[in-house]
Each structure stands twice: as structure tokens, then as C-alpha cells.
Design a protein around this motif. Structure first.
Motif, short mmCIF file in Angstrom:
data_model
loop_
_atom_site.label_atom_id
_atom_site.label_comp_id
_atom_site.label_asym_id
_atom_site.label_seq_id
_atom_site.Cartn_x
_atom_site.Cartn_y
_atom_site.Cartn_z
N VAL A 1 0.83 -1.23 0.02
CA VAL A 1 0.01 -0.02 0.04
C VAL A 1 1.03 1.09 -0.10
CG1 VAL A 1 -1.77 1.44 1.21
CG2 VAL A 1 -1.84 -1.04 1.33
N ALA A 2 0.54 2.13 -0.81
CA ALA A 2 0.78 3.51 -0.71
C ALA A 2 -0.13 4.64 -0.85
CB ALA A 2 2.03 3.79 -1.81
N LYS A 3 0.12 5.84 0.07
CA LYS A 3 -0.91 6.68 -0.04
C LYS A 3 -0.57 7.80 -0.91
CE LYS A 3 -3.74 9.42 3.34
NZ LYS A 3 -3.77 9.69 4.59
N ILE A 4 -1.55 8.40 -1.85
CA ILE A 4 -1.21 9.42 -2.58
C ILE A 4 -0.60 10.80 -1.85
CG2 ILE A 4 -2.28 11.25 -4.02
CD1 ILE A 4 -1.99 8.83 -5.43
N GLY A 5 0.40 11.16 -2.21
CA GLY A 5 0.99 12.57 -1.47
C GLY A 5 2.11 12.15 -0.37
N SER A 6 2.22 10.80 0.03
CA SER A 6 3.02 10.35 1.24
C SER A 6 4.57 10.21 0.50
CB SER A 6 2.80 9.27 1.79
OG SER A 6 2.41 8.12 1.07
N LYS A 7 5.57 10.08 1.20
CA LYS A 7 7.08 9.67 0.87
C LYS A 7 7.50 8.45 1.37
CE LYS A 7 7.28 13.97 -1.18
NZ LYS A 7 7.52 14.05 -2.48
N LEU A 8 8.56 7.91 0.69
CA LEU A 8 9.26 6.73 1.21
C LEU A 8 10.77 6.91 1.11
CD1 LEU A 8 8.84 3.73 2.02
CD2 LEU A 8 9.24 3.07 -0.05
N THR A 9 11.67 6.75 1.93
CA THR A 9 12.89 7.01 2.10
C THR A 9 13.73 5.79 1.60
OG1 THR A 9 12.84 8.55 3.88
CG2 THR A 9 15.00 7.61 3.38
N ASP A 10 14.40 5.87 0.47
CA ASP A 10 15.06 4.67 -0.16
C ASP A 10 16.54 4.45 0.54
OD1 ASP A 10 16.91 6.61 -1.02
OD2 ASP A 10 16.59 6.30 -3.40
N GLU A 11 17.30 3.53 0.12
CA GLU A 11 18.49 3.14 0.85
C GLU A 11 19.40 4.31 0.93
OE1 GLU A 11 16.33 -0.54 -0.52
OE2 GLU A 11 16.86 1.20 -1.23
N ASP A 12 19.37 5.01 -0.24
CA ASP A 12 20.48 6.32 -0.18
C ASP A 12 19.72 7.39 0.48
OD1 ASP A 12 22.35 4.78 -1.64
OD2 ASP A 12 20.93 5.08 -3.46
N LEU A 13 18.92 7.44 1.21
CA LEU A 13 18.25 8.44 2.29
C LEU A 13 17.56 9.24 1.17
CD1 LEU A 13 20.99 8.81 4.85
CD2 LEU A 13 18.95 7.56 4.94
N ASN A 14 17.27 9.04 0.15
CA ASN A 14 16.58 10.03 -0.63
C ASN A 14 14.66 9.86 -0.43
OD1 ASN A 14 18.84 11.12 -2.41
ND2 ASN A 14 18.75 8.96 -3.17
N LYS A 15 14.16 10.69 -0.22
CA LYS A 15 12.86 10.77 0.03
C LYS A 15 11.95 10.91 -1.40
CE LYS A 15 12.43 12.55 4.91
NZ LYS A 15 11.73 13.62 5.64
N LEU A 16 11.32 9.95 -1.50
CA LEU A 16 10.76 9.78 -2.90
C LEU A 16 9.41 9.67 -2.87
CD1 LEU A 16 13.23 7.08 -4.49
CD2 LEU A 16 13.20 9.63 -4.84
N ASP A 17 8.45 9.81 -3.84
CA ASP A 17 7.22 9.57 -3.81
C ASP A 17 6.54 8.40 -3.67
OD1 ASP A 17 4.17 10.51 -4.85
OD2 ASP A 17 4.46 8.62 -6.10
N ALA A 18 5.80 8.05 -2.57
CA ALA A 18 5.63 6.69 -2.09
C ALA A 18 4.99 5.81 -2.99
CB ALA A 18 4.81 6.88 -0.71
N VAL A 19 4.09 6.34 -3.76
CA VAL A 19 3.16 5.55 -4.75
C VAL A 19 4.37 5.00 -5.93
CG1 VAL A 19 1.55 5.42 -6.46
CG2 VAL A 19 1.02 6.64 -4.26
N THR A 20 5.10 5.99 -6.29
CA THR A 20 6.20 5.49 -7.40
C THR A 20 7.10 4.29 -6.78
OG1 THR A 20 5.84 7.65 -8.45
CG2 THR A 20 7.62 6.56 -9.02
N GLU A 21 7.62 4.73 -5.83
CA GLU A 21 8.81 4.01 -5.24
C GLU A 21 8.24 2.49 -4.77
OE1 GLU A 21 12.53 2.94 -4.09
OE2 GLU A 21 11.75 4.55 -5.58
N MET A 22 6.92 2.48 -4.14
CA MET A 22 6.39 1.28 -3.76
C MET A 22 6.07 0.43 -4.90
SD MET A 22 5.77 -0.04 -0.72
CE MET A 22 5.07 1.32 0.35
N THR A 23 5.78 1.09 -6.02
CA THR A 23 5.69 0.31 -7.42
C THR A 23 6.90 -0.50 -7.66
OG1 THR A 23 4.12 1.97 -8.15
CG2 THR A 23 5.00 0.58 -9.88
N ASN A 24 8.28 0.27 -7.61
CA ASN A 24 9.27 -0.58 -7.76
C ASN A 24 9.54 -1.46 -6.75
OD1 ASN A 24 10.03 1.24 -9.71
ND2 ASN A 24 10.88 2.82 -8.55
N ARG A 25 9.10 -1.42 -5.63
CA ARG A 25 9.32 -2.47 -4.53
C ARG A 25 8.39 -3.73 -4.84
NH1 ARG A 25 14.03 -0.82 -1.94
NH2 ARG A 25 14.20 1.21 -2.54
#
Length: 315
Positions: free
Chosen positions: A251-275
Motif C-alpha cells: 500500500v502507498a498513499k497519494i502524497g506520502s513519501k518513502l525514503t530509499d536506501e540512499d536516504l532520498n525521500k521519494l514519492d511513495a506510490v512511485t517507489e512502492m511500485t518498484n518494490r
């Protein structure tokens, strides 16, 4: 001298007359006039092309192997300022849309549901037990509430149910047993409907014997803020419960962020898609607060559409 005064009076009179004429003309221009406009739906403009499009959606969603896209939609809006509040506007490529406010299905919702189903989008009724647990502690009350939900889903010809609930990690043995009994009753009632059944939340709520009755488990990952914790959580769920990877949706929520392994804060929906792809591959992605994605700088539902295309680039 008298001639000069008369001429001035004449000019003044003509000027006032001109103002009155212009005022009347402007008033006529500004009057509201009814205009007959009969906008045609796409399927009325070109029925053959519409039928081909509907068939392509059916083949994609029902026959082709692909990552599932699940949307939670805040229905129940009587009147809104924009189209983003109505079911009819959700992306055509969504596989499942769950009515997050199922106990308040409006006339607008009722009108829009068939249009989604025509596009082979499954529309589910959310049994929000997590919200009602205190009120429905009694098994008889829970059973009555579930019967009402089933009756509504039957009337509207919905495509199944999603449900939620909170597991009990503490409390007395009697309290834990009651929670398990409630979970078994919910699955029993909803699975008998014979259509799609989805659980949203921690699968510890569902009795182990009932996990096989679920089509998908929407794992609540909206509160996970970094990719490392996300990976550990997914691995733990898959090892603890008898769930196939294909049944698990992140699950990802529109407008939220997810921090990747390099500490970059990315759009949660886009990044969760990759996961979804890298951690499994898993069954797909669930998008919460779907309506908040309606207006974007480039186009409506830009984030959701890109997520679907990323998971299913050739579909």
C-alpha cells in the motif's frame, strides 16, 4: 451666449442618452440564456470503437497475467466541486476499486458503479470492522451487520468484499478467542458471497485456516517510511503466514513519501511500485486516497497511471 448654453445642453442630453443605450445593450449581453447542450458519451459517438476498447480492457484484466492495481476510493460525496470526487472518473486500468465509505453509498455512486464494471473493474464493498469493533463485540450484532452488508452488495451487484480488523496481541484468553471468532464469522459470511474477497491490514487478524479463502491481502505499509523497514516487514509476513507472493499487495498513499536506501525521500506510490517488483515479485499495488491524485500538473491521475504503466509496461 444663449446659443452656446443650448448647444451644451444638447450635447449633455445626447451623452446621457448614449449611456442609457449602452447600459441597456450591456444588460442584454449579460442576460443568462438557456442553451441546449447534449454532450455525447464516447460509446454513443462511436459504439464500435467503444466496444473494442471495452473488450481490450476485459482481456487485459481477466485473461492476461499482470500486476494488480487496487484503489481505495472515498465514495459518498453527494455534490462536489470537481470530478475527482466521483467514481466515474477513476482510471480505466484499475483492476479493483473498493468503496471506502460503503455504509454511505449515494445515488451518484449507484449511478457510477455499473460504468466501472462495464470496464471490467471490480467494485468491492468495504466491511470496516476495525472501525466498528467496539460496537460489534456481540456475535449476534456482528452477524446482523454483516447480513446488511451482504444485502447491499447483492442489491448493487458488487464484485465482492474487502474487510479489515485489528489482531489482539494482548488481553485475556477470552478476549483473544472472541476476536478470532469474529474474524472467522466475517470470512464465513463474506466468502459465501462467492466473489472477490480481500483483507486489508495485518493478516494476524485472520484465522490461519481462512487465509486460503482470501484472493488478496493488502498489507498496510502506509506508515512505513523507509525501504529497509519495508523489506524486513514483507519478508517477515511471507515467512510467518501461508501466503503466496502473488496474493500480497503493498500500500502507498497519494502524497506520502518513502525514503530509499540512499536516504532520498521519494514519492511513495512511485517507489512502492518498484518494490512490488523487487521484493517479490508480489501481487501488485494498492493506492489509498486515490481521489487526491485526480488533479496533477500534467494530467488527471498522473501518479496512479504511471504506477500502473511501470508495473505493466507492455499491457
Amino acid at each position: 451666449m444663449k446659443m452656446k448654453i443650448s448647444i451644451n445642453k444638447l450635447y449633455s442630453g445626447l451623452f446621457l442618452l448614449l449611456i442609457l443605450i449602452l447600459s441597456a445593450s450591456c444588460s442584454d449581453w449579460n442576460d443568462i440564456e438557456a442553451v441546449d447542450i447534449d454532450p455525447q458519451h464516447a460509446k454513443d459517438q462511436n459504439p464500435e470503437l467503444w466496444a473494442r476498447y471495452m473488450e481490450s480492457l476485459r482481456i487485459y484484466k481477466q485473461e492476461r497475467t499482470h500486476y494488480i492495481t487496487y484503489g481505495s476510493f472515498e465514495n459518498g460525496t453527494e455534490q462536489s466541486k470537481n470530478e475527482g470526487a466521483y467514481l466515474r472518473s477513476v482510471p480505466d486500468s484499475l483492476d479493483i476499486v473498493t468503496l471506502a465509505n460503503s455504509e454511505n453509498i449515494t445515488a451518484y455512486d449507484r449511478e457510477d458503479i455499473p460504468s466501472l464494471q462495464e470496464k471490467s473493474t471490480r467494485v468491492l464493498y468495504l466491511v470496516d470492522y476495525a472501525k466498528k469493533m467496539t460496537e460489534l463485540a456481540d456475535a449476534a450484532a456482528l452477524s446482523t451487520w454483516l447480513d446488511k452488508a451482504v444485502a447491499t452488495a447483492t442489491e448493487l451487484k458488487l464484485d465482492g468484499f474487502a474487510f479489515n480488523g485489528l489482531p489482539s496481541y494482548g488481553g485475556t484468553d477470552a478476549e483473544q478467542a472472541a476476536r478470532k471468532e469474529a474474524a472467522r464469522l466475517i470470512v464465513s459470511k463474506l466468502s459465501a458471497f462467492g466473489k472477490t474477497l480481500v483483507f486489508e491490514g495485518d493478516p494476524a487478524f485472520v484465522d490461519a485456516a481462512d487465509l486460503s479463502k482470501l484472493d488478496y491481502v493488502v498489507l498496510n505499509t502506509t506508515d512505513i517510511e523507509n525501504a529497509v523497514n519495508l523489506k524486513l516487514h514483507v519478508v517477515n509476513i511471507l515467512e510467518t503466514y501461508a501466503l503466496s507472493k502473488e496474493k500480497l499487495l503493498l500500500v502507498a498513499k497519494i502524497g506520502s513519501k518513502l525514503t530509499d536506501e540512499d536516504l532520498n525521500k521519494l514519492d511513495a506510490v512511485t517507489e512502492m511500485t518498484n518494490r512490488v517488483i523487487s521484493l517479490g515479485p508480489l501481487g501488485g499495488l494498492a493506492i489509498y486516497a486515490l481521489g487526491d491524485d485526480y488533479y496533477q500538473a500534467k494530467m488527471n491521475y498522473q501518479t496512479s497511471r504511471m504506477a500502473i504503466q511501470t508495473m505493466n509496461p507492455s499491457k
